[in-house]
Structure formats: C-alpha cells, structure tokens
Write an enzyme that holds these catalytic residues in place. Structure first.
Site: not given
Ligand SMILES: NC(=O)C1=CN([C@@H]2O[C@H](COP(=O)(O)OP(=O)(O)OC[C@H]3O[C@@H](n4cnc5c(N)ncnc54)[C@H](O)[C@@H]3O)[C@@H](O)[C@H]2O)C=CC1
Ligand SMILES: O=C(O)[C@H]1O[C@H](OP(=O)(O)OP(=O)(O)OC[C@H]2O[C@@H](n3ccc(=O)[nH]c3=O)[C@H](O)[C@@H]2O)[C@H](O)[C@@H](O)[C@@H]1O
Length: 464
Positions: A18, A91, A129, A161, A268, A274-275, A336, A440
């Site tokens: 967000g 999960t 997601t 992202l 490692v 997410c993955f 991570f 790594r």
């Molecule tokens: N972390 C990442 O790099 C990525 C995450 N996603 C997806 O995006 C979603 C969010 O992930 P993150 O930002 O990492 O989660 P996060 O846990 O960092 O943030 C979620 C936020 O939503 C708030 N929240 C929950 N319920 C609420 C409600 N009813 N009203 C207001 N706020 C509320 C929580 O307090 C928390 O601050 C997940 O579905 C994740 O799978 C997708 C791509 C990349």
């Molecule tokens: O849905 C999500 O949350 C995101 O998940 C991953 O992004 P992220 O988990 O932030 O980072 P990555 O760069 O994908 O790395 C994930 C893990 O895989 C490992 N990794 C990555 C690449 C590689 O070649 N080898 C490897 O071990 C990284 O060290 C890390 O632990 C995807 O790359 C994003 O496109 C997606 O939006």
C-alpha cells in the site's frame, strides 16, 4: 459508458504494498489508511515503517502534497472514487485449509467496511494477492451491505513489485495488469484505473484482461518465479555431488533466450511473505478444483525449498565434524533478501532454529533488522519462550563483531557490505580451522581460501 475520471483514491492497508504503490501516484489525491496507528504515525514521521531504497525521497516529496496517511478509514473511503484494497492475505493458521488457503478475513472486513460507509458508487480494486474468484465474494459482500443507489465495480490489479527494488519496479513496471468483468461498467471501471496508471506508465505496458485471468496471473507469476529458484536449487545439490558449479550451469542455461538469465541464482532457499504463501494458495485452489496432480506439482516447489534450507543447515553441522553443540556460529544477514528489513519467511530464521536445536551459540548481524524483530522471529512472535535460547543468542551491531571468535561464519543474506568486509582481520579473530559457508554465492571464494578460510559454497563441490 465513459470511464469516470478518478479524483480521489483511498488505499486500505499501509504495508509494504500500500505505502510504496500509492506513494508513486502523481497528480491525484491519495489517502492511505490503516487500523494500525503506530504504522500510520511512522508513515507520517521521518522514520518510515519500512526500509526500501528510494522510498524516503518519494514519500517526502509527495506527503502533504497529494499523499496522506491516516487512521480515519471511514472518511477516506467515503471521499474516494476508487479504493485499493492492499491488506494482508496470509496463509490460514487454523480451520478449513489451514496451512494452505489464504486467510481472507482482513480483505473481507475491509470490503464490508467499504459497503457500510459508502454513500456513493465506487471502483473497488483488489491489490492484495488473492485466490482466483475472490472478486465474486467481494461483490456479494458489497451488494448485500450497500446503501441504495451505490454500485461497486470490482477490478483486479495485482502488484508485481519486489522488495528491495520496489520504487524502481513501480516507476518502471514490466507491466500493469488490470482485470475486469467484460461488461459495460466493468470495462469502463478498467478504463478509469488505466487512466490513473497512464500518468506514468506507457499504454502498451498496461494489460487489460478478464477478472479471473488477472487474479490467477498473480499466483501464476509468483509460482513460476519460485519454481525457477527451486529448479536451480535442486541442481545445486547435483553440482555439490559432482564437482559442477551452479553459477556456471545457471549461466549456460540462462543464455538460452527461451530461458533467460533472471531468477536462476542458487541460494539457501527463497523467503519473503509471498512465494510460499501464494504457491500453497495455488495448491489449495487446485485441490479444491479436484486437480490433485496439479496440486502435487506446485507443492513440490515448496518442498524443494524446505529441503534446500535443511540441506544447507545440515551441511554446516556435517562440515563442523558432525557437532555444533557449544560452538559459536556467526550468521551474516537476517532479512529474506538484501535491501529490505523484511524478515517474513526468511531462510535465516529456519537456519537459526536448526543451529539452536543443535545447541550452538549464534551471533547475528543484519544491517537493517533490529534486535526486537530478530527476537520476534526467534520466538515465533511469542509462541516459543525466549528464556531457554537467550544464553545462546547474541545480536551484534556489525558483521566484524558478530564474527569475532566464530568457528563458522554463515552468509544468509546477500548484503553488498559482506563482500567488502576486512576478511583478513576477521580471520585473525577466528579459531582454527575457520569456516565460511556462503549461502548466497556472493563471496570471493578463492580470496577467502587464500586468507586461510575453508569455504563451503552452495552448488560448488570439492571434486575436481
Ligand atoms: N510484500 C510484497 O512485496 C508484496 C505483497 N503483495 C500482496 O499485497 C498484500 C499486502 O501485502 P503487504 O503490504 O506486504 O502486507 P502488510 O502486512 O505489510 O500490510 C497490510 C496492512 O493492512 C492493514 N490492514 C489489515 N486489515 C485492515 C483493515 N480492515 N483496514 C485497514 N487496514 C487493514 C494491516 O494493519 C497492515 O498494516 C498481500 O496480499 C500480499 O500478498 C503483492 C506484491 C508484493
Ligand atoms: O508477490 C510478491 O510479494 C512479490 O514476490 C516476489 O518479490 P520478493 O519476494 O519481494 O523478492 P524476490 O526478489 O522475488 O525474492 C524472493 C526470494 O527469492 C530469493 N531468490 C530470488 C532470485 C533468485 O534468483 N534466487 C533466490 O534465491 C530471494 O533471495 C528471496 O529470498 C516477486 O519477485 C514479485 O514480483 C512479487 O510481487
């Protein structure tokens, strides 16, 4: 039906997605809301709640101009024409589908709130997601709770992202994906969101597809990325047994333009929030759809990842003459991956637990992860008592301090600074034989060997 011009956006969920996602939106007023006051206070301060290169600058420039952070969820919903739902979808820990299915409670509560508060029609965007067909459930909740005259169009707009490169990814995305119902109002809503992105994303990078394809594409993208890592990690085990070198193999394979070079770095094991979650989600979806072969196929990607983490930890024990009881092991890196302070599902946590179960003494250093977070991870957020492990854990403020007196140094995260440490000085302060385990494949193996270290690298065997 001409698309509505979006003037005000609300984003529910001020997390890793967000915050950065909305911070890059120019020209349109965006209010990011969250129930977590501490998080919102941090977004409004000089100490942002997440570490992401470039984020500080972007937030500082936009905050107060067109970007606002607030805990007043209702007001922001009420004022917006378009609402991103960016809440967490972890999960499930209990009940039906525990350990596999996504917990959609946060998403559903946010959706219900939108319906209850709105006094005008809105476009509601799934940014989180979610499993395929979640928009159906959202529609039912919205329609059942809405005020007369309010209608809702639901779009899927998954986020791609990666942490550590979020700002670059958001400013220059490979693609923006928008899924909508192929109805007149669905297509019009899709046009409204596409117009928001067209402020900085080229038209041909904005893909518009059906709602269900968009939802599934997000799970598919993460599953296929993770599958590449598990594939290369599976090969790394063969390399260690044969004398082949995984970096050379990955390079040779990735040169095939049909395969490509990215995401072929052995490690490692993959971590991150997410993955694993998204693949397990796909496994659950496949099982629910009576597709056990498909479920088994994807489950193997996660199993291989578990195997890789265990295999690495076992290798440390084996190399240290089959016991690490009482031995001091330095762990470099806790996040991570590099360039983030996020530790969710970090392989370092599993590896540390393994070492502690063998009664080793561990010292930990990470440039972006604080002591409190490391303790939360080690105690599974309070589920495991800290007292029994306290004497065996020490968290240090520098890599050099962590390595002092260590019988083994284990690199868990690929932080750039580990490449340029004063390895000679570190060696001088280690008992002999001194071991480095490079999880790594980032260190100069030959240089370290020359200094005197015994170096064990993932995917590199000793056979010549
Ligand atoms: N972390 C990442 O790099 C990525 C995450 N996603 C997806 O995006 C979603 C969010 O992930 P993150 O930002 O990492 O989660 P996060 O846990 O960092 O943030 C979620 C936020 O939503 C708030 N929240 C929950 N319920 C609420 C409600 N009813 N009203 C207001 N706020 C509320 C929580 O307090 C928390 O601050 C997940 O579905 C994740 O799978 C997708 C791509 C990349
Ligand atoms: O849905 C999500 O949350 C995101 O998940 C991953 O992004 P992220 O988990 O932030 O980072 P990555 O760069 O994908 O790395 C994930 C893990 O895989 C490992 N990794 C990555 C690449 C590689 O070649 N080898 C490897 O071990 C990284 O060290 C890390 O632990 C995807 O790359 C994003 O496109 C997606 O939006």
């Amino acid at each position: 039906m001409a698309p509505v011009v979006v003037k005000k956006i609300c984003c529910i969920g001020a997390g890793y997605v967000g915050g950065p996602t909305c911070a890059v939106i120019p020209n349109i007023q965006v209010t990011i809301v969250d129930l977590n006051k501490a998080r919102i206070d941090a977004w409004n301060s000089d100490n942002l709640p997440i570490y992401e290169p470039g984020l500080d600058e972007v937030v500082k420039e936009a905050r107060g101009r067109n970007l606002f952070f607030s805990t007043d969820v209702d007001k922001a919903i009420e004022e917006a024409d378009l609402i991103f739902v960016s809440v967490n979808t972890p999960t499930k820990k209990s009940g039906i589908g525990a350990g596999f299915a996504a917990d959609l409670n946060y998403l559903q509560l946010a959706t219900r709130r939108i319906a209850e508060v709105s006094t005008s029609s809105k476009i509601v965007v799934e940014k989180s997601t979610v499993p395929c067909r979640t928009a159906d459930a959202m529609r039912t909740i919205l329609e059942a709770n809405s005020k007369p005259g309010c209608t809702f169009d639901i779009l899927s707009n998954p986020e791609f992202l990666a942490e550590g490169t979020a700002i670059a990814d958001l400013f220059n995305p490979d693609r923006v994906l928008i899924g909508s119902l192929q109805t007149e109002s669905g297509l019009s809503a899709c046009g409204s969101l596409a117009a928001v992105y067209s402020n900085w994303v080229k038209k041909d990078q904005i893909l518009t597809v059906g709602l269900w394809s968009s939802e599934l594409s997000k799970l598919a993208a993460n599953a296929m990325l993770a599958q590449r890592i598990s594939s290369v990690n599976a090969l790394s085990a063969i390399c260690e047994a044969t004398g082949a070198n995984i970096d050379e193999v990955a390079y040779a394979v990735g040169k095939d333009t049909r395969v490509g070079p990215k995401f072929l770095k052995a490690s490692v094991g993959f971590g991150g929030s997410c993955f694993q979650k998204d693949i397990l989600n796909l496994v659950y979806l496949s099982e629910s759809l009576h597709l056990p072969h498909v479920a088994k196929y994807w489950r193997a990607v996660v199993e291989m990842n578990e195997y890789q983490k265990d295999r690495f930890a076992h290798k440390v024990v084996e190399t240290l003459f089959n016991t690490i009881t009482g031995k001091k092991i330095a762990m470099l890196g806790w996040a991570f991956k590099k360039d983030t302070g996020d530790t969710r599902e970090s392989p370092a946590i599993s590896i540390a637990n393994h070492f502690l179960s063998e009664k080793a003494r561990i010292t930990i250093y990470d440039p972006q992860v604080g002591e409190d977070q490391i303790w939360l991870d080690l105690t599974d957020y309070g589920a495991i008592p800290a007292e029994p492990i306290k004497p065996n854990v020490s968290i240090q403020k520098s890599a050099e301090d962590a390595c002092k007196g260590a019988e083994a140094i284990v690199v868990c995260t690929e932080w750039d600074e580990f490449k340029t440490l004063d390895w000679e000085k570190i060696y001088a302060n280690c008992p002999r034989p001194a071991f480095v385990f490079d999880g790594r494949l980032m260190l100069d193996r030959k240089k370290l060997q020359k200094i005197g270290f015994t170096v064990v690298t993932i995917g590199t065997g000793d056979r010549v």
